[in-house]
Design an enzyme around this catalytic site. Structure first.
Site, PDB file in Angstrom:
ATOM      1  N   PRO A   1       0.792  -1.224   0.000  1.00  0.00           N
ATOM      2  CA  PRO A   1       0.000   0.000   0.000  1.00  0.00           C
ATOM      3  C   PRO A   1       0.828   1.281   0.000  1.00  0.00           C
ATOM      4  CG  PRO A   1      -0.161  -1.143   2.111  1.00  0.00           C
ATOM      5  CD  PRO A   1       0.507  -2.078   1.150  1.00  0.00           C
ATOM      6  N   ASN A   2       0.341   2.206  -0.791  1.00  0.00           N
ATOM      7  CA  ASN A   2       0.832   3.579  -0.900  1.00  0.00           C
ATOM      8  C   ASN A   2       2.146   3.706  -1.655  1.00  0.00           C
ATOM      9  OD1 ASN A   2      -1.320   4.893   0.561  1.00  0.00           O
ATOM     10  ND2 ASN A   2      -0.523   3.879   2.382  1.00  0.00           N
TER      11      ASN A   2
ATOM     12  N   ARG B   1       5.313  12.414  -2.882  1.00  0.00           N
ATOM     13  CA  ARG B   1       5.237  12.971  -1.522  1.00  0.00           C
ATOM     14  C   ARG B   1       6.356  12.394  -0.690  1.00  0.00           C
ATOM     15  NH1 ARG B   1      -1.062  12.195  -1.447  1.00  0.00           N
ATOM     16  NH2 ARG B   1      -1.400  13.734  -3.026  1.00  0.00           N
TER      17      ARG B   1
ATOM     18  N   TYR C   1      11.424   8.915   1.388  1.00  0.00           N
ATOM     19  CA  TYR C   1      11.401   7.852   0.366  1.00  0.00           C
ATOM     20  C   TYR C   1      12.141   8.210  -0.921  1.00  0.00           C
ATOM     21  CZ  TYR C   1       7.929   5.860   3.472  1.00  0.00           C
ATOM     22  OH  TYR C   1       7.299   5.336   4.576  1.00  0.00           O
TER      23      TYR C   1
ATOM     24  N   ASN D   1       8.151  -5.617  -0.922  1.00  0.00           N
ATOM     25  CA  ASN D   1       8.020  -4.439  -0.067  1.00  0.00           C
ATOM     26  C   ASN D   1       6.535  -4.347   0.278  1.00  0.00           C
ATOM     27  OD1 ASN D   1       7.903  -2.073   1.313  1.00  0.00           O
ATOM     28  ND2 ASN D   1       9.052  -0.860  -0.190  1.00  0.00           N
TER      29      ASN D   1
ATOM     30  N   ALA E   1       3.186  -0.868   4.813  1.00  0.00           N
ATOM     31  CA  ALA E   1       2.701  -0.932   6.194  1.00  0.00           C
ATOM     32  C   ALA E   1       2.194  -2.320   6.583  1.00  0.00           C
ATOM     33  CB  ALA E   1       1.608   0.111   6.404  1.00  0.00           C
TER      34      ALA E   1
ATOM     35  N   HIS F   1       4.076  -4.593   9.032  1.00  0.00           N
ATOM     36  CA  HIS F   1       3.969  -4.450  10.489  1.00  0.00           C
ATOM     37  C   HIS F   1       2.624  -4.949  11.036  1.00  0.00           C
ATOM     38  CE1 HIS F   1       7.351  -1.982   9.437  1.00  0.00           C
ATOM     39  NE2 HIS F   1       6.585  -1.120   8.799  1.00  0.00           N
TER      40      HIS F   1
ATOM     41  N   ASP G   1       1.600 -15.843   6.461  1.00  0.00           N
ATOM     42  CA  ASP G   1       1.124 -17.201   6.209  1.00  0.00           C
ATOM     43  C   ASP G   1       1.259 -17.573   4.734  1.00  0.00           C
ATOM     44  OD1 ASP G   1       0.535 -17.500   8.877  1.00  0.00           O
ATOM     45  OD2 ASP G   1      -1.637 -17.326   8.643  1.00  0.00           O
TER      46      ASP G   1
ATOM     47  N   GLU H   1      12.438  -9.626   2.078  1.00  0.00           N
ATOM     48  CA  GLU H   1      11.702  -8.430   2.524  1.00  0.00           C
ATOM     49  C   GLU H   1      12.582  -7.218   2.261  1.00  0.00           C
ATOM     50  OE1 GLU H   1      10.604  -8.640   6.684  1.00  0.00           O
ATOM     51  OE2 GLU H   1      10.447  -6.439   6.811  1.00  0.00           O
TER      52      GLU H   1
ATOM     53  N   HIS I   1      12.817  -2.786   2.096  1.00  0.00           N
ATOM     54  CA  HIS I   1      12.260  -1.466   2.409  1.00  0.00           C
ATOM     55  C   HIS I   1      13.172  -0.391   1.858  1.00  0.00           C
ATOM     56  CE1 HIS I   1       9.340  -3.322   5.053  1.00  0.00           C
ATOM     57  NE2 HIS I   1      10.333  -4.040   5.546  1.00  0.00           N
ATOM     58  N   LEU I   2      12.557   0.673   1.387  1.00  0.00           N
ATOM     59  CA  LEU I   2      13.327   1.825   0.921  1.00  0.00           C
ATOM     60  C   LEU I   2      14.034   2.501   2.080  1.00  0.00           C
ATOM     61  CD1 LEU I   2      10.387   3.053  -1.256  1.00  0.00           C
ATOM     62  CD2 LEU I   2      12.624   2.474  -2.213  1.00  0.00           C
ATOM     63  N   SER I   3      13.293   2.718   3.146  1.00  0.00           N
ATOM     64  CA  SER I   3      13.833   3.428   4.306  1.00  0.00           C
ATOM     65  C   SER I   3      14.414   2.441   5.310  1.00  0.00           C
ATOM     66  CB  SER I   3      12.716   4.249   4.974  1.00  0.00           C
ATOM     67  OG  SER I   3      11.698   3.392   5.477  1.00  0.00           O
TER      68      SER I   3
ATOM     69  N   ARG J   1      13.393   4.566  12.380  1.00  0.00           N
ATOM     70  CA  ARG J   1      12.121   5.291  12.368  1.00  0.00           C
ATOM     71  C   ARG J   1      11.294   4.951  13.610  1.00  0.00           C
ATOM     72  NH1 ARG J   1       9.436   4.847   6.629  1.00  0.00           N
ATOM     73  NH2 ARG J   1       8.242   6.586   7.531  1.00  0.00           N
TER      74      ARG J   1
ATOM     75  N   ARG K   1       7.510   0.545  13.484  1.00  0.00           N
ATOM     76  CA  ARG K   1       8.066  -0.003  12.240  1.00  0.00           C
ATOM     77  C   ARG K   1       9.201  -0.986  12.504  1.00  0.00           C
ATOM     78  NH1 ARG K   1       5.694   3.365   8.310  1.00  0.00           N
ATOM     79  NH2 ARG K   1       5.357   5.467   9.123  1.00  0.00           N
TER      80      ARG K   1
HETATM   81  O1  CA2 Z   1      10.558   1.999   3.695  1.00  0.00           O
HETATM   82  C1  CA2 Z   1       9.729   1.295   3.120  1.00  0.00           C
HETATM   83  O2  CA2 Z   1       9.896   0.840   1.997  1.00  0.00           O
HETATM   84  C2  CA2 Z   1       8.383   1.019   3.795  1.00  0.00           C
HETATM   85  O3  CA2 Z   1       7.997  -0.313   3.462  1.00  0.00           O
HETATM   86  C3  CA2 Z   1       7.415   2.023   3.221  1.00  0.00           C
HETATM   87  C4  CA2 Z   1       6.033   1.956   3.870  1.00  0.00           C
HETATM   88  C5  CA2 Z   1       6.136   2.003   5.388  1.00  0.00           C
HETATM   89  O4  CA2 Z   1       4.862   1.812   5.977  1.00  0.00           O
HETATM   90  C6  CA2 Z   1       7.084   0.958   5.930  1.00  0.00           C
HETATM   91  O5  CA2 Z   1       7.178   1.106   7.326  1.00  0.00           O
HETATM   92  C7  CA2 Z   1       8.466   1.120   5.308  1.00  0.00           C
HETATM   93  C8  CA2 Z   1       5.158   3.124   3.410  1.00  0.00           C
HETATM   94  C9  CA2 Z   1       5.018   3.232   1.935  1.00  0.00           C
HETATM   95  C10 CA2 Z   1       4.344   4.528   1.622  1.00  0.00           C
HETATM   96  O6  CA2 Z   1       5.062   5.153   0.583  1.00  0.00           O
HETATM   97  C11 CA2 Z   1       4.836   6.469   0.358  1.00  0.00           C
HETATM   98  C12 CA2 Z   1       5.593   7.036  -0.624  1.00  0.00           C
HETATM   99  C13 CA2 Z   1       5.431   8.378  -0.897  1.00  0.00           C
HETATM  100  C14 CA2 Z   1       4.502   9.126  -0.203  1.00  0.00           C
HETATM  101  C15 CA2 Z   1       3.734   8.549   0.775  1.00  0.00           C
HETATM  102  C16 CA2 Z   1       3.903   7.205   1.048  1.00  0.00           C
END
Ligand code: CA2
Length: 147
Positions: free
Chosen positions: A11-12, A19, A24, A74, A77, A80, A87, A98, A100-102, A107, A111
């Protein structure tokens, strides 16, 4: 075993590059996909690259990846929160990384816990889009030899 690698995004992640560039980065999901395509091709692999904001889509795509080289996931959210994704990985036995970008450990505390980490081959975080490159490379270079 098909020579396909699946890169699945939760998601997202469709909002990447629009944003929160401070967290990110500036790359869009299309940029990440292009990087993944180049990396997969370098390893002689076909690439399936997908994103969904719906947990059930991700469960279905993990199940569909059974028998492939593996899944770079990836889960956003859902990392978590999702017992269902955990499963699906454990139940199919598909090799998964797994990513993650960040750096999720730098954080918020919520997370720091992942439902997925115990059932994947490994975890890569904090390297922006290069996390995906490292995930693909890890699966491509550690796959079992064919008989
Ligand atoms: O760091 C990552 O890749 C995450 O998987 C990104 C998730 C976050 O919930 C994880 O804790 C870490 C969030 C992805 C949302 O991405 C956005 C990108 C631009 C603007 C808003 C959200």
């Amino acid at each position: 075993m098909s020579d396909t690698i699946h890169v699945l995004n939760g998601p997202n992640l469709n909002l990447l590059g629009t944003r929160e560039p401070g967290i990110y980065g500036a790359a869009t999901l299309a940029d990440v996909e292009a990087l993944c395509r180049t990396t997969a091709a370098q390893h002689g692999l076909e690439l399936v690259f997908r994103q969904s904001n719906h947990e059930g889509d991700l469960v279905g795509w993990i199940q569909a990846a059974a028998g492939s080289v593996g899944v770079v996931l990836n889960a956003g959210a859902y990392t978590h929160t999702s017992v269902a994704l955990r499963d699906a990985i454990a139940g199919t036995g598909v090799p998964a990384v797994e990513v993650h970008l960040s750096n999720v450990f730098a954080r918020e505390p919520f997370r720091h816990h992942s439902y997925l980490s115990p059932v994947v081959r490994g975890v890569i975080c904090g390297f922006g889009p290069q996390s995906y490159v490292l995930g693909i490379t890890a699966l491509a270079t550690t796959r079992p030899a064919r008989p």
